[in-house]
Design a protein around this motif. Structure first.
Motif, mmCIF file in Angstrom:
data_model
loop_
_atom_site.group_PDB
_atom_site.id
_atom_site.type_symbol
_atom_site.label_atom_id
_atom_site.label_comp_id
_atom_site.label_asym_id
_atom_site.label_seq_id
_atom_site.Cartn_x
_atom_site.Cartn_y
_atom_site.Cartn_z
ATOM 1 N N VAL A 181 0.776 -1.278 -0.019
ATOM 2 C CA VAL A 181 0.025 -0.101 -0.009
ATOM 3 C C VAL A 181 0.716 1.287 0.034
ATOM 4 O O VAL A 181 1.768 1.311 0.674
ATOM 5 C CB VAL A 181 -1.072 0.016 1.331
ATOM 6 N N GLY A 182 0.486 2.117 -0.928
ATOM 7 C CA GLY A 182 1.312 3.427 -0.823
ATOM 8 C C GLY A 182 2.410 3.288 -1.870
ATOM 9 O O GLY A 182 3.393 4.422 -1.803
ATOM 10 N N LEU A 183 2.479 2.470 -2.829
ATOM 11 C CA LEU A 183 3.540 2.340 -3.677
ATOM 12 C C LEU A 183 3.950 3.680 -4.562
ATOM 13 O O LEU A 183 4.923 4.215 -4.437
ATOM 14 C CB LEU A 183 3.321 1.171 -4.789
ATOM 15 N N ILE A 184 2.943 4.242 -5.083
ATOM 16 C CA ILE A 184 2.958 5.436 -5.888
ATOM 17 C C ILE A 184 3.507 6.416 -5.204
ATOM 18 O O ILE A 184 4.584 7.365 -5.307
ATOM 19 C CB ILE A 184 1.633 5.616 -6.669
ATOM 20 N N GLU A 185 2.770 6.630 -4.030
ATOM 21 C CA GLU A 185 3.172 7.658 -2.973
ATOM 22 C C GLU A 185 4.707 7.580 -2.617
ATOM 23 O O GLU A 185 5.413 8.558 -2.761
ATOM 24 C CB GLU A 185 2.251 7.887 -1.786
ATOM 25 N N ARG A 186 5.095 6.456 -2.390
ATOM 26 C CA ARG A 186 6.482 6.247 -2.093
ATOM 27 C C ARG A 186 7.405 6.639 -3.268
ATOM 28 O O ARG A 186 8.616 7.277 -2.776
ATOM 29 C CB ARG A 186 6.675 4.790 -1.508
ATOM 30 N N ILE A 187 7.046 6.344 -4.351
ATOM 31 C CA ILE A 187 8.046 6.425 -5.414
ATOM 32 C C ILE A 187 8.111 7.731 -5.532
ATOM 33 O O ILE A 187 9.414 8.439 -6.006
ATOM 34 C CB ILE A 187 7.558 5.660 -6.519
ATOM 35 N N THR A 188 6.940 8.570 -5.833
ATOM 36 C CA THR A 188 7.114 10.067 -6.037
ATOM 37 C C THR A 188 7.583 10.919 -4.878
ATOM 38 O O THR A 188 8.187 11.951 -5.431
ATOM 39 C CB THR A 188 5.501 10.708 -6.462
ATOM 40 N N THR A 189 7.496 10.464 -3.761
ATOM 41 C CA THR A 189 8.009 11.211 -2.594
ATOM 42 C C THR A 189 9.444 10.985 -2.319
ATOM 43 O O THR A 189 10.054 11.774 -1.695
ATOM 44 C CB THR A 189 6.848 11.372 -1.417
ATOM 45 N N ASP A 190 9.640 9.643 -2.209
ATOM 46 C CA ASP A 190 10.935 9.304 -1.890
ATOM 47 C C ASP A 190 12.079 8.808 -2.759
ATOM 48 O O ASP A 190 13.136 9.209 -3.408
ATOM 49 C CB ASP A 190 11.023 8.030 -0.755
ATOM 50 N N GLU A 235 22.395 19.642 -12.234
ATOM 51 C CA GLU A 235 21.334 20.146 -11.654
ATOM 52 C C GLU A 235 19.995 19.371 -12.246
ATOM 53 O O GLU A 235 19.906 19.465 -13.378
ATOM 54 C CB GLU A 235 21.000 21.760 -11.724
ATOM 55 N N LEU A 236 19.196 18.680 -11.303
ATOM 56 C CA LEU A 236 17.992 18.171 -11.772
ATOM 57 C C LEU A 236 16.894 18.334 -10.800
ATOM 58 O O LEU A 236 17.087 18.035 -9.555
ATOM 59 C CB LEU A 236 18.187 16.749 -11.953
ATOM 60 N N ASP A 237 15.997 19.014 -11.013
ATOM 61 C CA ASP A 237 14.524 19.245 -10.168
ATOM 62 C C ASP A 237 13.547 18.501 -10.706
ATOM 63 O O ASP A 237 12.970 18.311 -11.774
ATOM 64 C CB ASP A 237 14.467 20.760 -10.178
ATOM 65 N N LEU A 238 12.815 17.579 -9.857
ATOM 66 C CA LEU A 238 11.953 16.890 -10.301
ATOM 67 C C LEU A 238 10.673 17.349 -9.887
ATOM 68 O O LEU A 238 10.503 18.246 -8.841
ATOM 69 C CB LEU A 238 11.967 15.383 -9.639
ATOM 70 N N PRO A 239 9.560 17.450 -10.896
ATOM 71 C CA PRO A 239 8.384 18.012 -10.366
ATOM 72 C C PRO A 239 7.823 17.465 -9.003
ATOM 73 O O PRO A 239 7.853 16.570 -8.988
ATOM 74 C CB PRO A 239 7.326 17.509 -11.557
ATOM 75 N N ASP A 240 7.695 18.316 -8.143
ATOM 76 C CA ASP A 240 7.070 17.730 -6.930
ATOM 77 C C ASP A 240 5.377 17.577 -7.251
ATOM 78 O O ASP A 240 4.598 18.272 -6.633
ATOM 79 C CB ASP A 240 7.294 18.994 -5.842
ATOM 80 N N GLU A 241 5.216 16.466 -7.570
ATOM 81 C CA GLU A 241 3.913 16.138 -7.730
ATOM 82 C C GLU A 241 3.656 14.589 -7.474
ATOM 83 O O GLU A 241 4.569 13.790 -7.646
ATOM 84 C CB GLU A 241 3.514 16.403 -9.228
ATOM 85 N N ARG A 242 2.376 14.304 -6.633
ATOM 86 C CA ARG A 242 2.136 13.213 -6.568
ATOM 87 C C ARG A 242 1.466 12.358 -7.420
ATOM 88 O O ARG A 242 0.829 13.145 -8.530
ATOM 89 C CB ARG A 242 1.379 13.124 -5.090
ATOM 90 N N GLY A 243 0.991 11.202 -7.027
ATOM 91 C CA GLY A 243 -0.007 10.414 -8.026
ATOM 92 C C GLY A 243 0.659 9.920 -9.325
ATOM 93 O O GLY A 243 1.813 10.133 -9.669
ATOM 94 N N PRO A 244 -0.024 9.322 -10.351
ATOM 95 C CA PRO A 244 0.176 8.735 -11.342
ATOM 96 C C PRO A 244 0.835 9.841 -12.458
ATOM 97 O O PRO A 244 1.771 9.776 -13.004
ATOM 98 C CB PRO A 244 -0.872 8.144 -12.045
ATOM 99 N N GLY A 245 0.023 11.133 -12.278
ATOM 100 C CA GLY A 245 0.721 11.962 -13.161
ATOM 101 C C GLY A 245 2.198 12.515 -12.963
ATOM 102 O O GLY A 245 2.939 12.803 -13.564
ATOM 103 N N GLY A 246 2.294 12.615 -11.373
ATOM 104 C CA GLY A 246 3.496 13.107 -11.009
ATOM 105 C C GLY A 246 4.627 11.892 -11.436
ATOM 106 O O GLY A 246 5.673 12.435 -11.585
ATOM 107 N N LEU A 247 4.385 10.739 -11.178
ATOM 108 C CA LEU A 247 5.099 9.802 -11.412
ATOM 109 C C LEU A 247 5.668 9.668 -12.826
ATOM 110 O O LEU A 247 6.566 9.540 -13.253
ATOM 111 C CB LEU A 247 4.336 8.328 -11.289
ATOM 112 N N ARG A 248 4.642 9.818 -13.880
ATOM 113 C CA ARG A 248 5.055 10.113 -15.087
ATOM 114 C C ARG A 248 6.104 11.151 -15.466
ATOM 115 O O ARG A 248 7.074 11.036 -16.133
ATOM 116 C CB ARG A 248 3.803 10.104 -16.077
ATOM 117 N N ARG A 249 5.584 12.472 -14.866
ATOM 118 C CA ARG A 249 6.295 13.447 -15.024
ATOM 119 C C ARG A 249 7.774 13.281 -14.608
ATOM 120 O O ARG A 249 8.845 13.832 -15.230
ATOM 121 C CB ARG A 249 5.843 14.857 -14.822
ATOM 122 N N GLN A 250 7.807 13.069 -13.135
ATOM 123 C CA GLN A 250 9.039 12.683 -12.651
ATOM 124 C C GLN A 250 10.128 11.649 -13.474
ATOM 125 O O GLN A 250 11.435 11.925 -13.633
ATOM 126 C CB GLN A 250 8.942 12.137 -11.271
#
Ligand SMILES: Nc1ncnc2c1ncn2[C@@H]1O[C@H](COP(=O)(O)OP(=O)(O)OP(=O)(O)O)[C@@H](O)[C@H]1O
Ligand SMILES: [Mg+2]
Length: 378
Positions: free
Chosen positions: A81-90, A122-137
């Motif tokens: 549980v929380g897989l996508i959230e973990r990937i995009t935040t950590d 320098e690499l800034d990842l979009p600070d965005e959660r969810g599937p959309g954030g995952l794709r952009r990151q």
């Protein structure tokens, strides 16, 4: 002189890397080739299945090593549980951090060797959660990695988890999209056969269905012997080939049993310079008991009442079980018993031998079932 007692080189617990990985060349070669071949190679999406303790997690670990050796970044995840959230935040932000902090010349940072020029970027990842954030990151990371001839490998263990099914589907869809855009992404997932089958038929992901399938089989006798002999001798003790053969035969090629049997034989008398036939005999007996707790009990507990009753009805047989005998012992008709038969085959717990006959897939399962209080001999 104080002699330091050598500790056992074996790793008898799930998910821990053995001292020597044997018998997995085929799958690992395929994954390595896919990494080298570029986007579109079929081994870039691998789905690894096999029974409990057959070595799925270890194959994922080894795949990660192959990726790191090639300067790839690795995202190592388990479907919970929380897989996508973990990937995009950590997960992905940490990989971006690795790149930022790495020196700009080719060097090893935390076990990763990045190509020259990539470190310090320098690499800034979009600070965005969810599937959309995952794709952009993932896009931001792979845009950069691609320019440096490297990529990202994503491994996903326990892919069959029901609790994380939506997240797994979203991750698979994102990876599929990255594949379509020829991004340098490799994906390897692992899970139990029946549960993975369930996942695939639940239409969670066409991507997963099309992934290259690898079914891990028991190790060959030669591979099992090597996995026992080499670590013992490398750790400074002796063991005769006859003893190695005895231990290997007792593993039935099961990697988990290789580790427990090796470990228990080692521990009979760690101060002795040689592992003797007696150590081996006692070690095997200890190991089989241990496997009851660590391997058989969880496998049986995962089953429904009737699946379990089916296994109990097979246990009185010393060899293959006739379906007709199982039906008689369960006091059920043939049609009823056949349905459970198929389920247990998909679960990888029993396998058909000749027409009308079955046997246990997990070694020592029969002995374990016979030791249970509700077992009835015939
Ligand atoms: N190729 C191998 N050679 C030697 N030992 C191995 C090999 N693969 C796995 N092992 C050992 O077998 C045990 C089980 O491995 P692993 O945890 O990878 O199995 P698994 O299939 O992931 O199990 P589970 O279904 O419970 O997740 C571990 O102790 C590991 O060290
Ligand atoms: Mg595992």
């Amino acid at each position: 002189m104080v002699r330091v007692r050598p500790s056992s080189p074996f790793r008898p617990s799930f998910g821990s890397n053995p001292p020597l990985v044997t018998g997995r060349e085929a799958v690992l070669d395929d994954i390595a080739e896919a990494l080298d071949a570029g986007p579109g190679a079929s081994g870039r999406a691998a789905l690894i299945t096999g029974n409990r303790g057959i070595g799925k997690t270890v194959v994922l670990n080894e795949a990660e090593v192959l990726a790191r050796q090639r300067g790839w970044l690795v995202l190592s995840e388990t479907a919970t549980v929380g897989l996508i959230e973990r990937i995009t935040t950590d997960g992905l932000p940490e990989l971006a951090g690795v790149i930022r902090q790495a020196p700009s010349t080719r060097t090893r940072v935390r076990g990763i060797s990045l190509p020259a020029g990539l470190g310090g970027v320098e690499l800034d990842l979009p600070d965005e959660r969810g599937p959309g954030g995952l794709r952009r990151q993932l896009n931001a990371l792979t845009d950069l990695l691609d320019q440096h001839g490297t990529g990202i490998m994503i491994t996903l263990d326990e892919v069959h988890s029901r609790a994380a099914r939506d997240d797994v589907a979203q991750l698979a869809a994102t990876v599929q999209h990255a594949f379509r855009e020829d991004r340098p992404v490799a994906f390897a997932a692992a899970g139990l056969p029946a549960a993975v089958q369930d996942l695939l038929t639940a239409d969670v992901s066409t991507f997963l269905r099309r992934a290259r399938r690898f079914v891990l089989e028991p190790l060959s006798p030669v591979a099992a012997e090597e996995a026992l002999r080499v670590p013992v001798r490398a750790a400074g003790r002796e063991v005769a080939d006859a003893e190695v053969t005895t231990m290997a035969a007792a593993t039935f090629g099961y990697p988990y049993l290789v580790q427990v049997i090796g470990d228990r034989a080692w521990r009979q008398d760690p101060d002795a310079s040689t592992i003797t036939a007696e150590h081996v005999a006692r070690g095997i007996a200890d190991a089989v008991r241990e496997a009851g707790f660590a391997l058989h009990e969880p496998a049986v507990n995962d089953l429904s009442e009737t699946d379990r009753a089916f296994l109990m009805a097979m246990a009185p047989d010393d060899g293959d079980s006739a379906i007709s005998d199982v039906a008689r012992r369960m006091d059920r008709d043939h049609g009823y018993v056949s349905r459970y038969r198929s389920r247990l085959i998909v679960a990888g717990i029993v396998e058909p031998t000749r027409r009308g006959y079955l046997r246990f897939t997990l070694p020592y399962l029969r002995e374990f079932l016979r030791s249970l209080p509700d077992y009835e001999a015939e």
